[in-house]
Design a protein around this motif. Structure first.
Motif: not given
Length: 572
Positions: A18-46
């Motif tokens: 479980x210690x490994x899972x918690x440490x990895x979760x921090x890194x994968x939260x960053x991955x999901x946030x950056x993926x969502x940012x990329x998928x938003x393109x130039x944003x709602x206006x566009x």
């Protein structure tokens, strides 16, 4: 022999996981946030601007094109991530979506200009990203679908994307090579299709245009300047011209939704997948030990060890595995299993300590290549190629053994033999950077320079020639004593050296970030560890989809059996 002795591997997880899972979760939260940012393109206006024209965005088109309930496997999501271009402009995903998707039951490569990012313009690395997608399609013979909505080259940076060997024009050469190899290509033109963008769909077997689409060598603005003619781009190269006069397109349709439905019908007309035939009546079966547990198994600290068999147990069907040559080159594990019901070869670096065959009773670190391991995976790689078995390389390697003994044993020659084997293999190979992929070990394990069809990274991946601390020591070697401590008496000089070493170490560590590799196209995609099994199952199925372009032998005539018999005196 027809016997394939798949045996159970793996055990339930230890509580400390479980210690490994918690440490990895921090890194994968960053991955999901950056993926969502990329998928938003130039944003709602566009996005709203695209919708206002009665059109869909690129990702909406991809979602409607693929089969309901399936997921597009996007590659190259983070190309150009963090890059800033003139005018403080950014290009999420390099302005183009490239994704492997299942359409009418067939795996296809989908290439869609992102019309929320500068109207689908081609930025630096956009051509290379498109060509990489075309290369994957060519290697796997995947039908390729272009969803074109492209305003042309991003001209302020034209010198970075126009003239080179992999410049924009090479996209059209890849179009030609796909066509010459008999790979079906379909194009839907949804909007702008200017200059170079106009050539991309033309070589496709079928070209559809919506009523808003046009394909032109030069648009209305350029015509006005060059010929003083006031005329719209639709009048120059709309469907009226290209469907009914030039013959550059085949069918005109009213809108995006209709065009996407037409493309699906075209794919339905293609021969179906050969994967079920090669499963020989066996369906995909989940691992006995859940794939989601991988995140709890792999330590974030690359110096901590784990059991590589436990990783395999969470990737392969029913956690069943046939290990080839288990008593030779024990720093490496290789063998055959099924993933998604289809046979695949797997190579992974063992971690921890292994017996030293040259010094009975002694041990040496694994995660490093020695003579026996190199010879073993060379022979295994050749056997997989000969038997037509797709091959997956799972990296967690520090490099080759070094020193006088290593040179005397001829590791350079053994490594060259492995490189030759991997370079000349024709069977599909995939590489996964589980954690570290260092030095020549990265090359030996069929890293990106050796043309794996797809290379995946995880959030734990560290891609480098040398670790930051090691490089800092090497750079300041003349200032250090035998214990790698600064050997300078002057306080000011000492502080300067220490600061310099810290700077070198920090810079190298930052460069080893998987997002840097993804931005530079040194890896195809960063995926969550728990999603690896699904990714590999899909990639293996793609390997078996097309028939007739490579040899796929049945298990009765595998040369793999001869290899096991010769080295172990039989396996039954």
């Amino acid at each position: 022999m027809t016997f394939v002795p798949l045996v159970p591997i793996g055990t339930p997880l230890a509580p400390a996981a479980d210690d490994h899972r918690a440490a990895l979760a921090v890194l994968e939260d960053r991955l999901r946030a950056r993926r969502a940012e990329v998928e938003g393109g130039w944003g709602p206006k566009y996005v709203e601007r695209v919708h206002a024209k009665g059109k869909l965005t690129a990702r909406e088109r991809v979602a409607r094109l693929i089969d309901a309930g399936t997921t597009a496997r996007e590659v190259g999501t983070f190309v150009n991530h963090g890059e800033v271009f003139p005018g403080d402009q950014r290009s999420p995903a390099a302005g183009v979506v490239t994704a492997l998707g299942r359409v009418a039951g067939r795996w296809c490569m989908i290439i869609a200009n992102d019309n929320t990012v500068a109207s689908g313009a081609w930025w630096p690395r956009t051509p290379e990203k498109i060509q990489r997608a075309q290369q994957i399609a060519l290697r796997l013979r995947l039908p390729t679908i272009y969803l074109v909505d492209c305003s042309g080259l991003f001209l302020p940076e034209q010198s970075k994307s126009f003239p080179g060997a992999r410049g924009a024009g090479h996209i059209f050469k890849m179009n030609s090579l796909l066509s010459a190899s008999g790979v079906p290509q379909l194009a839907g033109v949804f909007g702008d299709c200017i200059a170079g963008g106009g050539y991309m769909p033309i070589i496709s077997d079928r070209v559809y245009m919506t009523e808003q689409a046009y394909m032109v060598i030069a648009g209305a603005a350029l015509i006005k300047g060059a010929k003083s003619q006031k005329i719209t781009s639709l009048d120059i190269g709309g469907p009226e011209v290209h469907v009914h006069q030039s013959g550059c397109a085949d069918v005109r349709v009213p809108d995006d939704e209709t065009l996407l439905a037409c493309l699906r019908r075209e794919v339905e007309r293609l021969p179906s997948s050969g994967a079920d035939y090669y499963r020989a009546g066996l369906g995909a079966m989940a691992p006995q030990h859940r794939a989601e547990e991988l995140g709890a198994l792999l330590p974030v600290d690359h110096r901590e060890v784990y059991d590589a068999h436990q990783v395999l147990a969470r990737l392969v069907d029913q956690s069943l595995f046939w290990e080839i040559l288990p008593d030779v080159g024990t720093e490496m594990i290789c063998g055959v299993a099924r993933i998604g019901g289809l046979y695949v070869g797997l190579v992974i670096n063992r971690q921890g300590l292994v017996e030293d065959p040259d010094r009975p009773g002694s041990q040496r670190p694994a995660g490093i290549l020695y003579r026996g391991g190199i010879a073993k995976i060379s022979a295994f790689s050749r056997a997989c190629n000969d038997d037509g078995i797709p091959l997956i390389w799972l990296h967690d390697i520090s490099g080759f053994d070094i020193g006088r003994e290593a040179e005397a044993q001829g590791l350079l020659a053994y490594g060259s033999s492995l490189i030759y084997t991997n370079s000349t293999n024709t069977v599909p190979m995939f590489s996964v950077l589980l954690r570290k992929a260092s030095g020549a070990g990265y090359y030996a394990m069929a890293g990106m320079p050796y043309d794996p069809v797809v290379q995946l990274s995880t959030c734990l991946s560290r891609l480098s020639v040398m670790e930051g601390r090691t490089l800092a020591i090497a750079a300041y070697n003349t200032k250090l004593d035998d214990d790698f401590q600064v050997a300078v008496a002057d306080p000011a000089e000492r502080a300067k050296i220490e600061a310099g070493m810290r700077e070198v170490e920090a810079r190298i560590e930052a460069d080893m970030d998987p997002f840097v590799a993804a931005r530079q196209m040194d890896t195809d995609e960063i995926v969550e560890v728990g999603a690896l099994r699904g990714w590999l199952a899909d990639l293996v199925e793609m390997s078996y989809q097309a028939i007739g372009y490579r040899r796929v032998k049945n298990p009765r005539i595998w040369s793999m059996h001869d290899l096991a018999e010769l080295f172990r005196g039989g396996h039954r």
